[in-house]
Design a protein around this motif. Structure first.
Motif, PDB file in Angstrom:
ATOM      1  N   UNK A 151       0.840  -1.203   0.000  1.00  0.00           N
ATOM      2  CA  UNK A 151       0.000   0.000   0.000  1.00  0.00           C
ATOM      3  C   UNK A 151       0.874   1.251   0.000  1.00  0.00           C
ATOM      4  N   UNK A 152       1.904   1.242   0.819  1.00  0.00           N
ATOM      5  CA  UNK A 152       2.808   2.391   0.924  1.00  0.00           C
ATOM      6  C   UNK A 152       3.516   2.626  -0.420  1.00  0.00           C
ATOM      7  N   UNK A 153       4.007   1.565  -1.025  1.00  0.00           N
ATOM      8  CA  UNK A 153       4.695   1.689  -2.319  1.00  0.00           C
ATOM      9  C   UNK A 153       3.742   2.222  -3.389  1.00  0.00           C
ATOM     10  N   UNK A 154       2.507   1.748  -3.382  1.00  0.00           N
ATOM     11  CA  UNK A 154       1.519   2.204  -4.367  1.00  0.00           C
ATOM     12  C   UNK A 154       1.213   3.693  -4.196  1.00  0.00           C
ATOM     13  N   UNK A 155       1.370   4.201  -2.967  1.00  0.00           N
ATOM     14  CA  UNK A 155       1.123   5.618  -2.686  1.00  0.00           C
ATOM     15  C   UNK A 155       2.347   6.479  -2.993  1.00  0.00           C
ATOM     16  N   UNK A 156       3.438   5.834  -3.388  1.00  0.00           N
ATOM     17  CA  UNK A 156       4.637   6.581  -3.761  1.00  0.00           C
ATOM     18  C   UNK A 156       5.585   6.894  -2.615  1.00  0.00           C
ATOM     19  N   UNK A 157       5.354   6.321  -1.454  1.00  0.00           N
ATOM     20  CA  UNK A 157       6.263   6.509  -0.321  1.00  0.00           C
ATOM     21  C   UNK A 157       7.080   5.236  -0.129  1.00  0.00           C
ATOM     22  N   UNK A 158       8.001   5.291   0.811  1.00  0.00           N
ATOM     23  CA  UNK A 158       8.791   4.103   1.116  1.00  0.00           C
ATOM     24  C   UNK A 158       8.511   3.660   2.544  1.00  0.00           C
ATOM     25  N   UNK A 159       8.804   2.406   2.793  1.00  0.00           N
ATOM     26  CA  UNK A 159       8.619   1.852   4.135  1.00  0.00           C
ATOM     27  C   UNK A 159       9.686   0.802   4.361  1.00  0.00           C
ATOM     28  N   UNK A 160       9.898   0.485   5.602  1.00  0.00           N
ATOM     29  CA  UNK A 160      10.850  -0.557   5.967  1.00  0.00           C
ATOM     30  C   UNK A 160      10.336  -1.270   7.195  1.00  0.00           C
ATOM     31  N   UNK A 161      10.862  -2.455   7.419  1.00  0.00           N
ATOM     32  CA  UNK A 161      10.516  -3.201   8.626  1.00  0.00           C
ATOM     33  C   UNK A 161      11.658  -3.031   9.610  1.00  0.00           C
ATOM     34  N   UNK A 162      11.294  -2.920  10.884  1.00  0.00           N
ATOM     35  CA  UNK A 162      12.316  -2.824  11.919  1.00  0.00           C
ATOM     36  C   UNK A 162      11.934  -3.716  13.084  1.00  0.00           C
ATOM     37  N   UNK A 163      12.932  -4.088  13.869  1.00  0.00           N
ATOM     38  CA  UNK A 163      12.704  -4.927  15.036  1.00  0.00           C
ATOM     39  C   UNK A 163      12.916  -6.394  14.721  1.00  0.00           C
ATOM     40  N   UNK A 164      12.753  -7.194  15.728  1.00  0.00           N
ATOM     41  CA  UNK A 164      12.929  -8.636  15.619  1.00  0.00           C
ATOM     42  C   UNK A 164      11.581  -9.315  15.818  1.00  0.00           C
ATOM     43  N   UNK A 165      11.417 -10.455  15.136  1.00  0.00           N
ATOM     44  CA  UNK A 165      10.190 -11.239  15.322  1.00  0.00           C
ATOM     45  C   UNK A 165      10.067 -11.627  16.786  1.00  0.00           C
ATOM     46  N   UNK A 166       8.928 -11.647  17.374  1.00  0.00           N
ATOM     47  CA  UNK A 166       7.614 -11.365  16.810  1.00  0.00           C
ATOM     48  C   UNK A 166       7.192  -9.904  16.931  1.00  0.00           C
ATOM     49  N   UNK A 167       8.106  -9.015  17.247  1.00  0.00           N
ATOM     50  CA  UNK A 167       7.787  -7.604  17.460  1.00  0.00           C
ATOM     51  C   UNK A 167       8.196  -6.743  16.246  1.00  0.00           C
ATOM     52  N   UNK A 168       8.323  -7.357  15.077  1.00  0.00           N
ATOM     53  CA  UNK A 168       8.739  -6.637  13.878  1.00  0.00           C
ATOM     54  C   UNK A 168       7.582  -5.784  13.374  1.00  0.00           C
TER      55      UNK A 168
END
Length: 174
Positions: A151-168
């Protein structure tokens, strides 16, 4: 199949892109069939009624179990569904020797959750644009994070994942 036959097929696949697409489709259909057989057996053992639908969604096999009284197969926040999906992927791996990206849904849980997450993603995009600061979302499963990233990419912005599983979690950048 013998090893010699596999090597011949591999060589043919590398020569013809059309052939490799056809072979990939056959492989995904085989994954669906193996998963469906595994899940039918599981439903029989658990004495649960459900119908199994198979599909190909992009580059992955998709299998859905639909029917009444299947909430126990979803569990709280989809935790049982996640475990069942991993067991099904292992069953496919056992039969094919190939890692599967199969997606399992039960009683449209994932489809409904996807719609909810798309709205979460749209709101995070709006907030990031309005405030000019990164927006950190609550921890999510890999499936949930992928929906938001899309969804973020389709809106033209960027996103990333942070943290470790299961709190990612997903962080939406302005």
């Amino acid at each position: 199949m013998t090893d010699g036959m596999q090597n011949t097929e591999t060589a043919e696949e590398s020569v013809s892109p059309k052939s490799s697409a056809s072979e990939r489709l056959k492989a995904l259909e085989a994954e669906s069939d193996i998963a469906a057989d595994y899940l039918e057996e599981l439903l029989d053992i658990a004495d649960l009624d459900g119908d199994i639908d198979m599909d190909i969604d992009g580059d992955r096999a998709a299998v859905s179990i639909v029917g009444a009284e299947l909430n126990n197969l979803v569990g709280e926040n989809g935790k049982v569904l996640e475990a069942l999906q991993e067991l099904t992927r292992l069953a496919v791996y056992r039969e094919t020797g190939e890692r599967s990206r199969l997606m399992l849904d039960v009683s449209n849980y994932r489809a409904n959750r996807k719609a909810e997450l798309e709205e979460v993603g749209r709101k995070a995009v709006e907030e990031a644009k309005a405030t000019g600061t990164p927006v950190r979302l609550d921890p999510m499963t890999p499936f949930e994070r992928k929906v938001v990233h899309d969804v973020v990419a389709a809106a033209g912005l960027s996103s990333e994942s942070e943290g470790e599983e299961p709190r990612r979690r997903v962080v939406v950048q302005p």
